[in-house]
Design a protein around this motif. Structure first.
Motif, PDB file in Angstrom:
ATOM      1  N   UNK A 109       1.027  -1.219   0.161  1.00 17.81           N
ATOM      2  CA  UNK A 109       0.062   0.271   0.033  1.00 17.81           C
ATOM      3  C   UNK A 109       1.082   0.992  -0.199  1.00 17.81           C
ATOM      4  N   UNK A 110       0.975   2.059  -1.243  1.00 16.03           N
ATOM      5  CA  UNK A 110       1.066   3.152  -1.139  1.00 16.03           C
ATOM      6  C   UNK A 110       1.856   3.755  -1.906  1.00 16.03           C
ATOM      7  N   UNK A 111       2.995   2.638  -2.524  1.00 13.13           N
ATOM      8  CA  UNK A 111       3.663   2.533  -3.369  1.00 13.13           C
ATOM      9  C   UNK A 111       3.009   2.993  -4.741  1.00 13.13           C
ATOM     10  N   UNK A 112       4.253   3.518  -5.045  1.00 10.64           N
ATOM     11  CA  UNK A 112       4.098   4.148  -6.362  1.00 10.64           C
ATOM     12  C   UNK A 112       4.889   3.326  -7.853  1.00 10.64           C
ATOM     13  N   UNK A 113       3.493   2.550  -8.908  1.00 10.51           N
ATOM     14  CA  UNK A 113       4.268   2.081  -9.262  1.00 10.51           C
ATOM     15  C   UNK A 113       4.063   2.016 -11.079  1.00 10.51           C
ATOM     16  N   UNK A 114       5.486   2.266 -11.115  1.00 10.33           N
ATOM     17  CA  UNK A 114       5.122   3.041 -12.733  1.00 10.33           C
ATOM     18  C   UNK A 114       5.937   1.840 -13.970  1.00 10.33           C
ATOM     19  N   UNK A 115       5.038   2.339 -14.449  1.00 12.78           N
ATOM     20  CA  UNK A 115       4.910   1.052 -15.435  1.00 12.78           C
ATOM     21  C   UNK A 115       4.984   2.226 -16.876  1.00 12.78           C
ATOM     22  N   UNK A 116       6.737   1.731 -17.490  1.00 20.93           N
ATOM     23  CA  UNK A 116       6.594   3.035 -18.512  1.00 20.93           C
ATOM     24  C   UNK A 116       5.711   1.995 -20.570  1.00 20.93           C
ATOM     25  N   UNK A 117       4.840   1.469 -20.035  1.00 22.60           N
ATOM     26  CA  UNK A 117       3.856   0.697 -21.489  1.00 22.60           C
ATOM     27  C   UNK A 117       2.842   1.951 -21.571  1.00 22.60           C
ATOM     28  N   UNK A 118       2.288   2.059 -22.613  1.00 25.30           N
ATOM     29  CA  UNK A 118       1.113   2.875 -23.494  1.00 25.30           C
ATOM     30  C   UNK A 118      -0.032   1.787 -22.806  1.00 25.30           C
ATOM     31  N   UNK A 119      -0.952   2.326 -22.590  1.00 25.65           N
ATOM     32  CA  UNK A 119      -1.998   1.926 -22.802  1.00 25.65           C
ATOM     33  C   UNK A 119      -3.071   1.217 -23.423  1.00 25.65           C
ATOM     34  N   UNK A 120      -2.071   1.672 -25.104  1.00 23.71           N
ATOM     35  CA  UNK A 120      -2.360   0.882 -26.376  1.00 23.71           C
ATOM     36  C   UNK A 120      -1.906  -0.915 -26.277  1.00 23.71           C
ATOM     37  N   UNK A 121      -1.665  -1.343 -25.342  1.00 22.56           N
ATOM     38  CA  UNK A 121      -0.952  -2.058 -25.115  1.00 22.56           C
ATOM     39  C   UNK A 121      -1.588  -3.218 -24.223  1.00 22.56           C
ATOM     40  N   UNK A 122      -1.828  -4.014 -24.221  1.00 32.34           N
ATOM     41  CA  UNK A 122      -1.563  -5.093 -22.762  1.00 32.34           C
ATOM     42  C   UNK A 122      -1.126  -4.761 -21.671  1.00 32.34           C
ATOM     43  N   UNK A 123       0.150  -4.129 -21.866  1.00 30.86           N
ATOM     44  CA  UNK A 123       1.114  -4.143 -20.845  1.00 30.86           C
ATOM     45  C   UNK A 123       0.344  -2.952 -19.685  1.00 30.86           C
ATOM     46  N   UNK A 124      -0.174  -2.089 -20.329  1.00 26.56           N
ATOM     47  CA  UNK A 124      -1.123  -0.813 -20.152  1.00 26.56           C
ATOM     48  C   UNK A 124      -2.045  -0.968 -19.602  1.00 26.56           C
ATOM     49  N   UNK A 125      -2.576  -2.298 -20.024  1.00 29.70           N
ATOM     50  CA  UNK A 125      -3.949  -2.306 -19.623  1.00 29.70           C
ATOM     51  C   UNK A 125      -4.237  -3.317 -18.496  1.00 29.70           C
ATOM     52  N   UNK A 126      -3.378  -4.778 -18.317  1.00 34.20           N
ATOM     53  CA  UNK A 126      -3.384  -5.186 -17.218  1.00 34.20           C
ATOM     54  C   UNK A 126      -2.541  -4.595 -15.700  1.00 34.20           C
ATOM     55  N   UNK A 127      -1.339  -3.593 -16.156  1.00 29.77           N
ATOM     56  CA  UNK A 127      -0.215  -3.151 -15.589  1.00 29.77           C
ATOM     57  C   UNK A 127      -0.930  -1.650 -14.772  1.00 29.77           C
TER      58      UNK A 127
END
Ligand code: WT7
Length: 640
Positions: free
Chosen positions: A287-305
């Motif tokens: 809780x409280x962690x800042x998660x930085x996923x650098x993918x674009x939401x246009x790909x599955x990585x962005x949808x899921x993470x």
């Protein structure tokens, strides 16, 4: 506070894994208990891989946005859900709390409704990486509309194909998008995609770059105007549509080895549970962690993470509009320093590209907030792994190498950060509930080692909750692509190695799918695009190793026109591919040839072309079955 289903030790992992295989119903039923349902399921899992028919949490009713938003309002109302960093570092960032996000999603859900969108309708989303993209996605889910996000790098023609395939009647887009030094005219691309289209009823345009756009009366409306309208009507909340566990949540198009991209369909309940479970466990999210996923939401990585996994877990997801190298190659490190990012999840291609700038861009950047690093999208070479470990993680952050696919919805094979062992360039162990198997060409399990390792085609024996359910509008294609190569197995298209401890190392695709900078591109698709050029008779496309992109695109082209010189023809071909697919599919190398190596039955021998593209011109193997072996000599001599 942590998550009751978060695995904390190797022993717990082993225990969870065993239970998930011995009794999937019990295992996933327990995890399902930590979500908010409108009605409980009657049966956790029912499946067969022959049709295929896969049903998780059968009979349950839910809405994923209640799990991503409503249920957090009591305790996390003022916690940031999304932190947004704009392309231009001079522009102010935005912090959107759970309360804010709830309000904005409800508002836009009402906008969609007032524009006629109903449960089950397909909404195509073509936007840059701004918070409104996540809002649009969640607003669709709120009312049960099926979103289909298209990455901003795809061309008008690609969009038109997807709109047609999904029979989409609604589009949400932006006037334009900022990416590095570029302004991308999104609305204008949509306008091109809509020439001749008779299905789309409404285009909702969100303001970002305020470039000039054409707004067609009766079809195009501004996002901001529409939001004002529902505000005036006093609409604040929007009831969450009751969805069946197996109702489609979204369609996401991805490339295969043949034909046009296919619309991978994911279902509400299983996708929700699995993305949450893997997010919490793989990244050991606190809780409280800042998660930085650098993918674009246009790909599955962005949808899921970026969207569903972090938000359903009440996490804080950092969303970045720009690119890692603008205004300079220190941008990721600036962002990590600025927001005290705890988890960084990026692609090997980005790591390799940043490695190339040396350590200068890291000077003076405080990365001490980082706890966990992740990679995804392609095999990571050991050099990049060690650079990431040493210079970004300072040797104190576990690196998770997460293997999965658009079709799998969530991570299937990965170490759990700091819990199970990392092994450079190995994805390592399957997640609980995932049963991989390596098979030979005949579908027989590989039981003999080769140089100390098992080697084969990677398949999965049983469904996990976010298994692909169908390919939109064509279930037969889903069956043929994934469930028919080997009987009763899901075939991934990847090759893999396994060691004695059960760790997996993914070696790459064994079909005609390329992985260029972590983007999936079918060779057939690129060939079709090249062949659209009026002067092209035939072409063959293969991948070759590329230092930064992982794989580059090498095209052999038979050209017959008399127009222009070679350099001009190359440019024309690149322009054609950009028009038909998008700039991401442009070949890195084009070699003009007078013929292609074919067997007597007319099949192109790609094996030979691959070897030549790799620069290996000596051991081409058996060429005696070729119709015209002479053509190989010519191609070898003309290699670029
Ligand atoms: C293909 C799927 C999964 C989100 C991004 C890509 C390759 C993915 C890894 C990894 C080696 C990987 C595979 C897979 N891949 N992750 N950690 N190690 N290869 O999704 O566009 O559907 O592509 O990406 O070849 O089949 P995708």
């Amino acid at each position: 506070m942590s998550y009751p289903y978060q695995i904390k030790s190797l022993e717990q992992y082993k225990e969870a894994y065993k239970q998930s295989v011995d009794n999937p119903d019990l295992f996933w039923g327990n995890i399902g208990g930590y979500f908010q349902w409108k009605r409980r399921w009657e049966k956790v899992l029912e499946w067969n891989f022959t049709e295929p028919k896969i049903e998780w949490y059968k009979g349950a009713k839910l809405n994923i946005t209640e799990n991503c938003l409503d249920r957090h309002l009591k305790t996390l109302a003022n916690t940031p859900a999304i932190i947004w960093e704009p392309n231009d570092p001079e522009e102010h960032h935005r912090v959107i709390t759970y309360k804010d996000l709830y309000t904005k999603v409800c508002q836009f859900a009402n906008v969609l409704k007032s524009n006629g969108v109903k449960k089950g309708d397909r909404v195509c989303i073509y936007m840059g990486m701004i918070p409104e993209l996540a809002i649009a996605v969640l607003a669709c889910a709120r009312i049960g509309a099926i979103h289909s996000v298209i990455f901003g790098g795809f061309s008008a023609q690609s969009i038109a194909d997807r709109l047609y395939d999904a029979q989409a009647e609604y589009i949400v887009t932006c006037d334009g998008a900022y990416r590095g030094a570029k302004d991308i005219p999104l609305k204008s691309v949509i306008d091109d995609a809509l020439i001749g289209n008779r299905t789309v009823k409404r285009v909702i345009v969100c303001t970002r770059t305020r470039t000039a756009v054409s707004m067609i009366k009766g079809r195009d409306v501004w996002w901001e105007d529409e939001v004002k309208k529902v505000e005036t009507l006093g609409l604040v909340d929007c009831p969450a549509e009751e969805m069946d566990a197996e109702d489609p949540l979204f369609i996401l198009y991805t490339s295969g080895s043949t034909g046009k991209p296919k619309g991978v369909v994911h279902a509400c309940a299983g996708y929700m549970v699995y993305t949450n479970y893997t997010f919490v466990n793989v990244f050991q999210y606190q809780r409280g962690d800042i998660h930085f996923c650098t993918a674009d939401i246009g790909w599955i990585t962005g949808h899921s993470y970026i969207v569903y996994g972090p938000l359903s877990a009440g996490g804080t997801s950092l969303m970045f509009e720009g690119i890692p190298t603008w205004p300079d190659a220190g941008r990721f490190w600036d962002i990590i320093d600025k927001f005290k990012v705890n988890i960084l999840y990026t692609a090997p291609t980005a790591i390799r590209s940043l490695m190339g700038f040396g350590l200068g861009p890291l000077q003076g950047k405080n990365l001490s907030s980082l706890k966990i690093l992740g990679t995804v999208g392609e095999p990571i070479n050991e050099e990049a792994w060690h650079w990431y470990d040493e210079h970004i993680g300072k040797k104190k952050c576990p690196i998770v190498d997460t293997w999965w696919q658009t079709e799998t919805g969530g991570i299937l094979i990965s170490n759990l950060a700091g819990v199970t062992l990392a092994k450079p360039s190995w994805a390592t162990l399957p997640m609980p509930g995932v049963q991989p198997i390596l098979v030979d060409e005949n579908g027989k399990e590989v039981t003999e080692k080769e140089d100390g390792l098992y080697k084969g085609n990677l398949c999965i024996k049983a469904p996990w909750p976010s298994t692909i359910r169908t390919t939109y509008g064509d279930h037969e294609r889903c069956k043929k692509n994934y469930f028919s190569t080997y009987e009763n197995l899901y075939f991934t298209g990847d090759g893999a190695l396994k060691d004695e401890e059960g760790n997996y190392r993914i070696t790459g695709r064994v079909d005609d799918v390329l992985n260029v900078s972590g983007h999936r591109i079918g060779t057939a698709e690129v060939e079709n695009a090249i062949n659209m050029h009026a002067g092209v008779v035939e072409s063959a496309v293969v991948g070759y190793p590329h230092d930064i992109k992982g794989q580059g695109i090498y095209a052999y082209v038979i050209f017959q026109g008399s127009h222009g010189d070679e350099a001009m023809r190359r440019k024309d071909i690149l322009q054609t591919v950009t028009r038909i697919i998008g700039a991401i599919a442009k070949p890195d190398k084009i070699q003009f040839v007078s013929g292609l190596p074919k067997t007597r039955s007319g099949k192109i021998m790609r094996r030979i072309l691959r070897k030549i593209a790799e620069g290996e011109t000596q051991n081409l193997g058996d060429t005696t079955t070729l119709l015209d072996p002479g053509v190989v000599e010519e191609i070898k001599n003309g290699k670029i």
